[in-house]
Motif scaffolding. Sequence first.
Motif, PDB file in Angstrom:
ATOM      1  N   ALA A   1      46.136  43.054  39.841  1.00 47.73           N
ATOM      2  CA  ALA A   1      44.753  43.478  39.586  1.00 47.73           C
ATOM      3  C   ALA A   1      44.422  43.353  38.106  1.00 47.73           C
ATOM      4  O   ALA A   1      43.317  42.925  37.735  1.00 47.73           O
ATOM      5  CB  ALA A   1      44.548  44.911  40.063  1.00 47.73           C
TER       6      ALA A   1
ATOM      7  N   ASP B   1      34.470  45.895  41.097  1.00 48.10           N
ATOM      8  CA  ASP B   1      35.785  45.321  40.816  1.00 48.10           C
ATOM      9  C   ASP B   1      36.529  44.908  42.079  1.00 48.10           C
ATOM     10  O   ASP B   1      37.522  44.176  41.994  1.00 48.10           O
ATOM     11  CB  ASP B   1      36.665  46.327  40.058  1.00 48.10           C
ATOM     12  CG  ASP B   1      36.078  46.748  38.729  1.00 48.10           C
ATOM     13  OD1 ASP B   1      35.491  45.889  38.044  1.00 48.10           O
ATOM     14  OD2 ASP B   1      36.194  47.946  38.388  1.00 48.10           O
ATOM     15  N   SER B   2      36.069  45.373  43.231  1.00 52.60           N
ATOM     16  CA  SER B   2      36.807  45.113  44.470  1.00 52.60           C
ATOM     17  C   SER B   2      36.832  43.638  44.841  1.00 52.60           C
ATOM     18  O   SER B   2      37.548  43.236  45.764  1.00 52.60           O
ATOM     19  CB  SER B   2      36.227  45.929  45.636  1.00 52.60           C
ATOM     20  OG  SER B   2      34.931  45.478  46.000  1.00 52.60           O
TER      21      SER B   2
ATOM     22  N   ARG C   1      44.719  52.100  42.854  1.00 57.70           N
ATOM     23  CA  ARG C   1      43.306  51.969  42.494  1.00 57.70           C
ATOM     24  C   ARG C   1      43.111  50.736  41.614  1.00 57.70           C
ATOM     25  O   ARG C   1      43.806  50.572  40.620  1.00 57.70           O
ATOM     26  CB  ARG C   1      42.825  53.226  41.770  1.00 57.70           C
ATOM     27  CG  ARG C   1      43.020  54.483  42.602  1.00 57.70           C
ATOM     28  CD  ARG C   1      42.474  55.713  41.913  1.00 57.70           C
ATOM     29  NE  ARG C   1      42.872  56.916  42.628  1.00 57.70           N
ATOM     30  CZ  ARG C   1      42.150  58.024  42.710  1.00 57.70           C
ATOM     31  NH1 ARG C   1      40.978  58.083  42.094  1.00 57.70           N
ATOM     32  NH2 ARG C   1      42.590  59.067  43.376  1.00 57.70           N
ATOM     33  N   VAL C   2      42.162  49.906  42.009  1.00 55.50           N
ATOM     34  CA  VAL C   2      41.924  48.671  41.251  1.00 55.50           C
ATOM     35  C   VAL C   2      40.531  48.652  40.625  1.00 55.50           C
ATOM     36  O   VAL C   2      40.130  47.631  40.071  1.00 55.50           O
ATOM     37  CB  VAL C   2      42.135  47.417  42.131  1.00 55.50           C
ATOM     38  CG1 VAL C   2      43.541  47.393  42.700  1.00 55.50           C
ATOM     39  CG2 VAL C   2      41.104  47.322  43.242  1.00 55.50           C
ATOM     40  N   GLY C   3      39.802  49.772  40.689  1.00 49.80           N
ATOM     41  CA  GLY C   3      38.514  49.835  40.024  1.00 49.80           C
ATOM     42  C   GLY C   3      37.380  50.238  40.945  1.00 49.80           C
ATOM     43  O   GLY C   3      37.583  50.874  41.984  1.00 49.80           O
ATOM     44  N   SER C   4      36.181  49.839  40.551  1.00 51.26           N
ATOM     45  CA  SER C   4      34.950  50.189  41.258  1.00 51.26           C
ATOM     46  C   SER C   4      34.694  49.219  42.414  1.00 51.26           C
ATOM     47  O   SER C   4      35.429  48.241  42.605  1.00 51.26           O
ATOM     48  CB  SER C   4      33.778  50.128  40.279  1.00 51.26           C
ATOM     49  OG  SER C   4      33.581  48.773  39.870  1.00 51.26           O
TER      50      SER C   4
ATOM     51  N   ALA D   1      39.394  50.467  46.130  1.00 52.21           N
ATOM     52  CA  ALA D   1      38.366  50.406  45.084  1.00 52.21           C
ATOM     53  C   ALA D   1      37.141  51.161  45.541  1.00 52.21           C
ATOM     54  O   ALA D   1      36.779  51.117  46.722  1.00 52.21           O
ATOM     55  CB  ALA D   1      38.004  48.948  44.782  1.00 52.21           C
TER      56      ALA D   1
ATOM     57  N   LEU E   1      37.869  58.216  46.498  1.00 52.26           N
ATOM     58  CA  LEU E   1      39.105  57.476  46.287  1.00 52.26           C
ATOM     59  C   LEU E   1      40.320  58.364  46.511  1.00 52.26           C
ATOM     60  O   LEU E   1      41.338  57.902  47.046  1.00 52.26           O
ATOM     61  CB  LEU E   1      39.138  56.884  44.877  1.00 52.26           C
ATOM     62  CG  LEU E   1      38.252  55.658  44.659  1.00 52.26           C
ATOM     63  CD1 LEU E   1      38.131  55.355  43.170  1.00 52.26           C
ATOM     64  CD2 LEU E   1      38.798  54.442  45.394  1.00 52.26           C
TER      65      LEU E   1
END
Length: 234
Positions: A210, A186-187, A180-183, A157, A164
Amino acid sequence: MAEPLPTIGILGAGKVGTVLARLFLAEDFPVLIAGSGDPSRIELIVDVLAPGARAASADAVSAQADIVILALPLGKYTSVSPAPLEGTLVIDAMNYWWEVDGVRDDLNDPRVSTSELVQRWLPRSRVVKAFNHMGYHDLDEGPQPAGSAGRRAIGIAGDDEADLDVVARVVDAVGFDPVRVGSLHDSISLQPESELFGANLAADQVRAAAERFPRSERGRIVAAARADHLAARS
């Protein structure tokens, strides 16, 4: 001619740090490791647990490495000197453990991910969350070539797509599928108390977990705390 592999610096010579060092060394990345204090204190540990890596001071690791991995107890993140890491890609592999870090409300605040705290401490670094949610035994035993059936995945993330991309490449290089699970915000879905924490799953399962996070018990707690925080500020 192929470009030289980036030098990996690891701050933290414990179980996670030495496992990560072995993963990178197995793929011929140059690796520097720092513990707390004089490098001579960890030379034997490095020689035994990560042969081929070089023990160095924290400042030397920060200054010389192309990518720096934080594998310290999370409660010590403010011991990391920001200046040598200016402009550096930093991978945050840390987690909050109250048994190690003490009871710290700031490290267990659902309104903010711990990687956001790290980014605030290192404002001129580029922080990406990775390598934190899988247990060190699974990291040590799990690498497989790309395309292998049942290859395990690492959630990543961050806030910058180019960073990334870099982290995805190094995760793939050491034997795992990057997901990828986000920002950084979001981690929090990769942190303790989430379904993904401790997970040793394939890429589609990591991706699905996620996506389920907002509907999970922890996800609802996080959403409510963040909504209350926004309401209080408005």
